[in-house]
Design an enzyme around this catalytic site. Structure first.
Site, PDB file in Angstrom:
ATOM      1  N   LEU A 178     -19.247   3.472  -5.440  1.00 20.93           N
ATOM      2  CA  LEU A 178     -20.426   3.457  -6.305  1.00 20.93           C
ATOM      3  C   LEU A 178     -21.719   3.452  -5.492  1.00 20.93           C
ATOM      4  O   LEU A 178     -22.742   3.980  -5.942  1.00 20.93           O
ATOM      5  CB  LEU A 178     -20.378   2.221  -7.209  1.00 20.93           C
ATOM      6  CG  LEU A 178     -21.027   2.338  -8.590  1.00 20.93           C
ATOM      7  CD1 LEU A 178     -20.373   3.436  -9.403  1.00 20.93           C
ATOM      8  CD2 LEU A 178     -20.931   1.016  -9.328  1.00 20.93           C
ATOM      9  N   LEU A 227     -18.679  -0.447  -0.221  1.00 19.13           N
ATOM     10  CA  LEU A 227     -19.360   0.575  -1.029  1.00 19.13           C
ATOM     11  C   LEU A 227     -19.036   0.423  -2.510  1.00 19.13           C
ATOM     12  O   LEU A 227     -19.345   1.311  -3.315  1.00 19.13           O
ATOM     13  CB  LEU A 227     -18.987   1.986  -0.559  1.00 19.13           C
ATOM     14  CG  LEU A 227     -19.254   2.321   0.905  1.00 19.13           C
ATOM     15  CD1 LEU A 227     -19.001   3.806   1.154  1.00 19.13           C
ATOM     16  CD2 LEU A 227     -20.665   1.944   1.315  1.00 19.13           C
ATOM     17  N   GLY A 269     -22.046   4.894  -2.548  1.00 16.39           N
ATOM     18  CA  GLY A 269     -21.984   5.975  -1.576  1.00 16.39           C
ATOM     19  C   GLY A 269     -22.647   7.256  -2.030  1.00 16.39           C
ATOM     20  O   GLY A 269     -22.298   8.342  -1.572  1.00 16.39           O
ATOM     21  N   GLY A 270     -23.612   7.135  -2.960  1.00 13.41           N
ATOM     22  CA  GLY A 270     -24.260   8.335  -3.487  1.00 13.41           C
ATOM     23  C   GLY A 270     -23.507   8.919  -4.664  1.00 13.41           C
ATOM     24  O   GLY A 270     -23.405  10.146  -4.806  1.00 13.41           O
ATOM     25  N   TYR A 320       0.840  -1.202   0.000  1.00  9.04           N
ATOM     26  CA  TYR A 320       0.000   0.000   0.000  1.00  9.04           C
ATOM     27  C   TYR A 320       0.878   1.257   0.000  1.00  9.04           C
ATOM     28  O   TYR A 320       1.913   1.307   0.667  1.00  9.04           O
ATOM     29  CB  TYR A 320      -0.912   0.023   1.215  1.00  9.04           C
ATOM     30  CG  TYR A 320      -2.129  -0.869   1.122  1.00  9.04           C
ATOM     31  CD1 TYR A 320      -2.361  -1.682   0.017  1.00  9.04           C
ATOM     32  CD2 TYR A 320      -3.057  -0.907   2.156  1.00  9.04           C
ATOM     33  CE1 TYR A 320      -3.481  -2.494  -0.051  1.00  9.04           C
ATOM     34  CE2 TYR A 320      -4.186  -1.721   2.097  1.00  9.04           C
ATOM     35  CZ  TYR A 320      -4.386  -2.518   0.990  1.00  9.04           C
ATOM     36  OH  TYR A 320      -5.493  -3.330   0.931  1.00  9.04           O
TER      37      TYR A 320
END
Length: 328
Positions: free
Chosen positions: A220, A216, A222-223, A56
């Site tokens: 996509l 989420l 998440g609003g 990461y």
């Protein structure tokens, strides 16, 4: 403040929070100062389960995120003792031939490098980030047994495994009298439910905890359409998320309309749905801001109104039963 709930991690006695702090954004989409504040806030809310991976931060340099977490641990206040820490091994750390995969050499070398970056003496759960088809399970478990015996790791997890991978790994571990996998991290959300076919049943059969990543679906759920309209979209306005949004625009629109009718935030509904799934231990959240984290904590306590799950099925998977996919 919302009371955090905890679950045993698989068949172990280790207790982890139902929300797991994912750290993919730290140092990339989140500044170093904000990253430290997010980790502090997570602990304040009782989130004791942190997830990272050795590669990461690759957008800047591989290992950056572990370094950020290590610096935060070094700040004291018993932070390391309060956190159940998971990291991962398998993905390439360089272009060198032996700097990826699940060979005994790479597992042990990567674990030791992660310990240095994380500035800690032990990792609670070392996840295999993917399956390595070239690595025999006896070799994998020999390396993991060595690390457990040395006190460098406490447990072993998997990520992105198929059901039969879990079975093969566990059967070999059992022959070696080793605990084997205790948690599987899998992509699980309203859009992506393939794991209900074989992965979750295999995990249940072998006492493996299930941890959902991307609840989420990359933002996509998440609003996304609302955020695009008002110019606040970040993750859902780029890359694969944007491609997926174009493909599933009508479904997303129907979903956001349903959430609006319920008077609930789409992100809260998506997370609450995942957390309501049978056999789920925890969900990995990847907040960029304190507001995102606070919203996720509130969602944990969001009761979905009666009949909501059936309405969500109608939006996302109207043909599930016809296709032979179990509805749980």
């Amino acid at each position: 403040m919302t009371a955090m709930r905890y679950e045993r991690l698989g068949r172990t006695a280790l207790r982890v929070s139902r929300l797991c702090l994912g750290t993919l954004n730290l140092g990339v989409r989140t500044s170093l100062e904000d990253a430290a504040r997010l980790m502090d806030l997570a602990l304040d809310h009782g989130i004791n389960y942190f997830d990272t991976a050795n590669h990461y931060g690759w957008q800047v340099r591989r290992g950056l995120t572990e370094e950020i977490i290590g610096d935060w641990f070094a700040g004291g206040d018993q932070r390391r003792d309060k956190v159940v820490l998971g990291t991962k091994v398998c993905n390439p750390m360089s272009d060198w031939a032996n700097d990826s995969g699940l060979s005994a050499r790479h597992i042990i070398a990567s674990c030791e490098a992660s310990l240095r970056r994380l500035r800690t003496d032990w990792i609670d759960v070392l996840h295999m980030h993917n399956v390595d088809p070239t690595a025999p399970w006896d070799e994998v478990w020999q390396a993991m047994e060595t690390l457990v015996a040395q006190g460098k790791i406490r447990y072993v997890g998997s990520s992105n495994f198929a059901g039969w991978n879990i079975a093969a790994a566990q059967e070999t571990a059992a022959r070696r009298n080793f605990l084997g996998i205790v948690a599987e991290q899998c992509n699980y959300n309203l859009f992506t439910r393939d794991v209900e076919r074989e992965v979750i049943p295999a995990a249940r059969a072998y006492g493996v905890g299930v941890v959902a990543w991307s609840p989420l679906h990359g933002g996509l759920l998440g609003g996304a359409l609302r955020k695009l309209a008002d110019g606040t979209a970040v993750k859902s306005a780029q890359g694969r998320a944007m491609v997926a949004l174009q493909e599933h625009r009508q479904v997303v629109a129907d979903y956001e309309e349903l959430c609006a009718g319920l008077g609930l935030d789409p992100a809260a509904v998506a997370l609450a749905w995942v957390l309501s799934r049978p056999s789920l231990t925890a969900a990995v959240i990847g907040p960029r801001t304190a507001a995102h984290l606070e919203s996720a904590v509130r969602a944990m306590e969001t009761p979905l109104p009666a009949g909501t799950c059936d309405r969500l099925e109608a939006v996302f998977h109207p043909r599930r039963e016809a296709a032979g996919i179990p509805v749980s």
